[in-house]
Design an enzyme around this catalytic site. Sequence first.
Site, PDB file in Angstrom:
ATOM      1  CG  HIS A  91       8.921   2.674  -4.428  1.00  0.00           C
ATOM      2  ND1 HIS A  91       9.898   2.908  -5.371  1.00  0.00           N
ATOM      3  CD2 HIS A  91       9.157   3.533  -3.413  1.00  0.00           C
ATOM      4  CE1 HIS A  91      10.694   3.858  -4.931  1.00  0.00           C
ATOM      5  NE2 HIS A  91      10.268   4.260  -3.736  1.00  0.00           N
ATOM      6  CG  ASP A  94       6.652   7.203   3.289  1.00  0.00           C
ATOM      7  OD1 ASP A  94       7.529   7.545   4.095  1.00  0.00           O
ATOM      8  OD2 ASP A  94       6.567   7.674   2.144  1.00  0.00           O
TER       9      ASP A  94
HETATM   10  N1  CMC Z   1      -2.785   1.645  -3.573  1.00  0.00           N
HETATM   11  C1  CMC Z   1      -3.552   1.078  -4.511  1.00  0.00           C
HETATM   12  N2  CMC Z   1      -3.156   0.920  -5.792  1.00  0.00           N
HETATM   13  C2  CMC Z   1      -1.924   1.351  -6.099  1.00  0.00           C
HETATM   14  C3  CMC Z   1      -1.074   1.916  -5.163  1.00  0.00           C
HETATM   15  C4  CMC Z   1      -1.542   2.060  -3.851  1.00  0.00           C
HETATM   16  N3  CMC Z   1      -0.783   2.621  -2.911  1.00  0.00           N
HETATM   17  N4  CMC Z   1       0.085   2.253  -5.772  1.00  0.00           N
HETATM   18  C5  CMC Z   1      -0.039   1.904  -7.038  1.00  0.00           C
HETATM   19  N5  CMC Z   1      -1.249   1.348  -7.264  1.00  0.00           N
HETATM   20  C6  CMC Z   1      -1.768   0.837  -8.531  1.00  0.00           C
HETATM   21  C7  CMC Z   1      -2.321   1.983  -9.369  1.00  0.00           C
HETATM   22  O1  CMC Z   1      -3.680   2.211  -9.117  1.00  0.00           O
HETATM   23  C8  CMC Z   1      -2.038   1.511 -10.760  1.00  0.00           C
HETATM   24  O2  CMC Z   1      -3.020   0.550 -11.090  1.00  0.00           O
HETATM   25  P1  CMC Z   1      -3.570   0.388 -12.597  1.00  0.00           P
HETATM   26  O3  CMC Z   1      -2.374  -0.053 -13.391  1.00  0.00           O
HETATM   27  O4  CMC Z   1      -4.632  -0.643 -12.461  1.00  0.00           O
HETATM   28  O5  CMC Z   1      -4.076   1.742 -12.989  1.00  0.00           O
HETATM   29  C9  CMC Z   1      -0.706   0.778 -10.637  1.00  0.00           C
HETATM   30  O6  CMC Z   1      -0.656   0.338  -9.283  1.00  0.00           O
HETATM   31  C10 CMC Z   1       0.491   1.662 -10.915  1.00  0.00           C
HETATM   32  O7  CMC Z   1       0.383   2.831 -10.095  1.00  0.00           O
HETATM   33  P2  CMC Z   1       0.976   4.251 -10.447  1.00  0.00           P
HETATM   34  O8  CMC Z   1       0.320   5.277  -9.599  1.00  0.00           O
HETATM   35  O9  CMC Z   1       0.960   4.459 -11.929  1.00  0.00           O
HETATM   36  O10 CMC Z   1       2.469   4.050 -10.001  1.00  0.00           O
HETATM   37  P3  CMC Z   1       3.574   5.179  -9.930  1.00  0.00           P
HETATM   38  O11 CMC Z   1       4.862   4.499 -10.147  1.00  0.00           O
HETATM   39  O12 CMC Z   1       3.237   6.331 -10.799  1.00  0.00           O
HETATM   40  O13 CMC Z   1       3.451   5.720  -8.433  1.00  0.00           O
HETATM   41  C11 CMC Z   1       3.545   5.805  -6.092  1.00  0.00           C
HETATM   42  C12 CMC Z   1       4.207   5.280  -7.366  1.00  0.00           C
HETATM   43  C13 CMC Z   1       4.462   5.545  -4.911  1.00  0.00           C
HETATM   44  C14 CMC Z   1       3.322   7.311  -6.218  1.00  0.00           C
HETATM   45  C15 CMC Z   1       2.184   5.065  -5.897  1.00  0.00           C
HETATM   46  O14 CMC Z   1       2.422   3.689  -5.661  1.00  0.00           O
HETATM   47  C16 CMC Z   1       1.367   5.655  -4.780  1.00  0.00           C
HETATM   48  O15 CMC Z   1       0.639   6.634  -5.006  1.00  0.00           O
HETATM   49  N6  CMC Z   1       1.483   5.101  -3.535  1.00  0.00           N
HETATM   50  C17 CMC Z   1       0.808   5.694  -2.382  1.00  0.00           C
HETATM   51  C18 CMC Z   1       1.605   6.870  -1.855  1.00  0.00           C
HETATM   52  C19 CMC Z   1       2.867   6.440  -1.148  1.00  0.00           C
HETATM   53  O16 CMC Z   1       2.867   5.527  -0.346  1.00  0.00           O
HETATM   54  N7  CMC Z   1       3.973   7.149  -1.437  1.00  0.00           N
HETATM   55  C20 CMC Z   1       5.277   6.900  -0.810  1.00  0.00           C
HETATM   56  C21 CMC Z   1       6.264   6.353  -1.784  1.00  0.00           C
HETATM   57  S1  CMC Z   1       7.733   5.649  -1.042  1.00  0.00           S
HETATM   58  C22 CMC Z   1       8.547   6.922  -0.235  1.00  0.00           C
HETATM   59  C23 CMC Z   1       8.829   8.099  -1.061  1.00  0.00           C
HETATM   60  O17 CMC Z   1       9.467   8.009  -2.094  1.00  0.00           O
HETATM   61  O18 CMC Z   1       8.409   9.179  -0.662  1.00  0.00           O
END
Ligand code: CMC
Length: 410
Positions: free
Chosen positions: A292, A346
Amino acid sequence: MQEEKLTDTASRLLVINLIFREGMLNRSYMPENEVNFSRGLEGVIASQTKIGYIDGLKGHLVYRGYEINSLVENSTYEETAYLLLYGRLPTRSELDDFTSKLKERSSINKETYDVIRRIAGLSHTMSSLRTAVSYIGTHSKLGDKTDYESQEEMGISIIAKMPTIVAAIKRAVNNEDFIEPDPSLSYTENFLYQSFGERKSKEVTRILDSMLLLHADHGMNASTFASMVVISTLSDMYSAITAGISALKGPLHGGANERALKMIMSIGSPEKVPEAIGRMLESKEKIMGFGHRVYKVYDPRAKIVKTYADQLTKGTPLRKVYETAIKIEDYMIERLGSKGIFPNVDFYSGIAYKAIGFEPELFTPIFAVSRITGWVARDLEYLTNNRIFRPRSEYIGESEIKSYIPIERR
Ligand code: CMC
């Protein structure tokens, strides 16, 4: 006319020259340290609000001063919607008036049912929802009005119609007859009745009501922001909500619940988790339902939804899915917990929705049935002190001015 054109071209050239002489396009146009580029707007404060507060390090979610857990224990979706919209818990008569207002506006017309029937199954249910809300806007008498009262009326009307629209989408996909709302039922009771054609048990209704309450608002997430950007231009509420639905559809946002369940089911059993998730992590895949932008600890909503998934799957064929999810959680926390990656709302919600009887394609539309209140509340709040959203991008392209080359000489 000719002179006007020349003057215009000359002044454009003058500005371009000035910009280059001052080094403005050399990435230093913004005074240093005043505004920094933040990828994905992380950490940027783009508005002020009294609606909700998230403490991402302690795992707290607060609506208008009330901790989410105490609302789940004591309140209902309608009462919480009132709280989010009007800033305080309603008196009995205020709540009665509000629920009556919702009931009076909960029907959709035959044309909208026809549109939903015609587009059912052509693409994702979220596309149907986007089209249906946009379509209703085309024949609203208020569709072009932008004063606060009209925006509020449009907002209340969309909140009221959302369960009817989503239930109609479900029934159209399954080729079933539509069911009109029953004014003797609550928001959630009606949603279940219109979706399934029968009343669900008190326990199931209470769980779904709490899940709607839990998803109702969540800071300046992508769909809320998208909706606020549209309302900030003084466009109408239908357009703003259509934008919110469009943003919610994406798998990184609301679309994650459907994908999370599909992933858990495709893994199939707890013992297959380390190999399957390990492989996905090796190939840098994001595991849906984890991580998140704001929470760096366990999402407080996910903690509650997990108990519902547990409760609803006991003694059912879905129990194995729940146990597989538990194993995924353990494995993910072991691998990525130190990076602040935990289950988000989720991850378990799909299991609960599925146990209630909804197909995965309905999970994100159900999210919209809930989040509609947060979108409307925040859009209305923003309008009370509106300023158009207009960020900038840092220019990192060519710094040399090029001479134009006619197409036949390229
Ligand atoms: N699985 C594996 N690695 C992850 C995940 C995940 N679900 N989420 C984040 N990471 C890692 C990512 O690879 C990155 O690693 P590194 O620093 O080594 O490159 C680090 O954590 C930071 O990730 P990010 O994508 O830059 O984080 P963000 O703040 O931009 O994205 C997020 C947040 C929710 C989009 C992301 O965690 C994600 O894609 N999660 C999966 C989709 C998901 O479950 N979304 C629902 C969010 S909650 C409800 C809502 O708001 O809709």
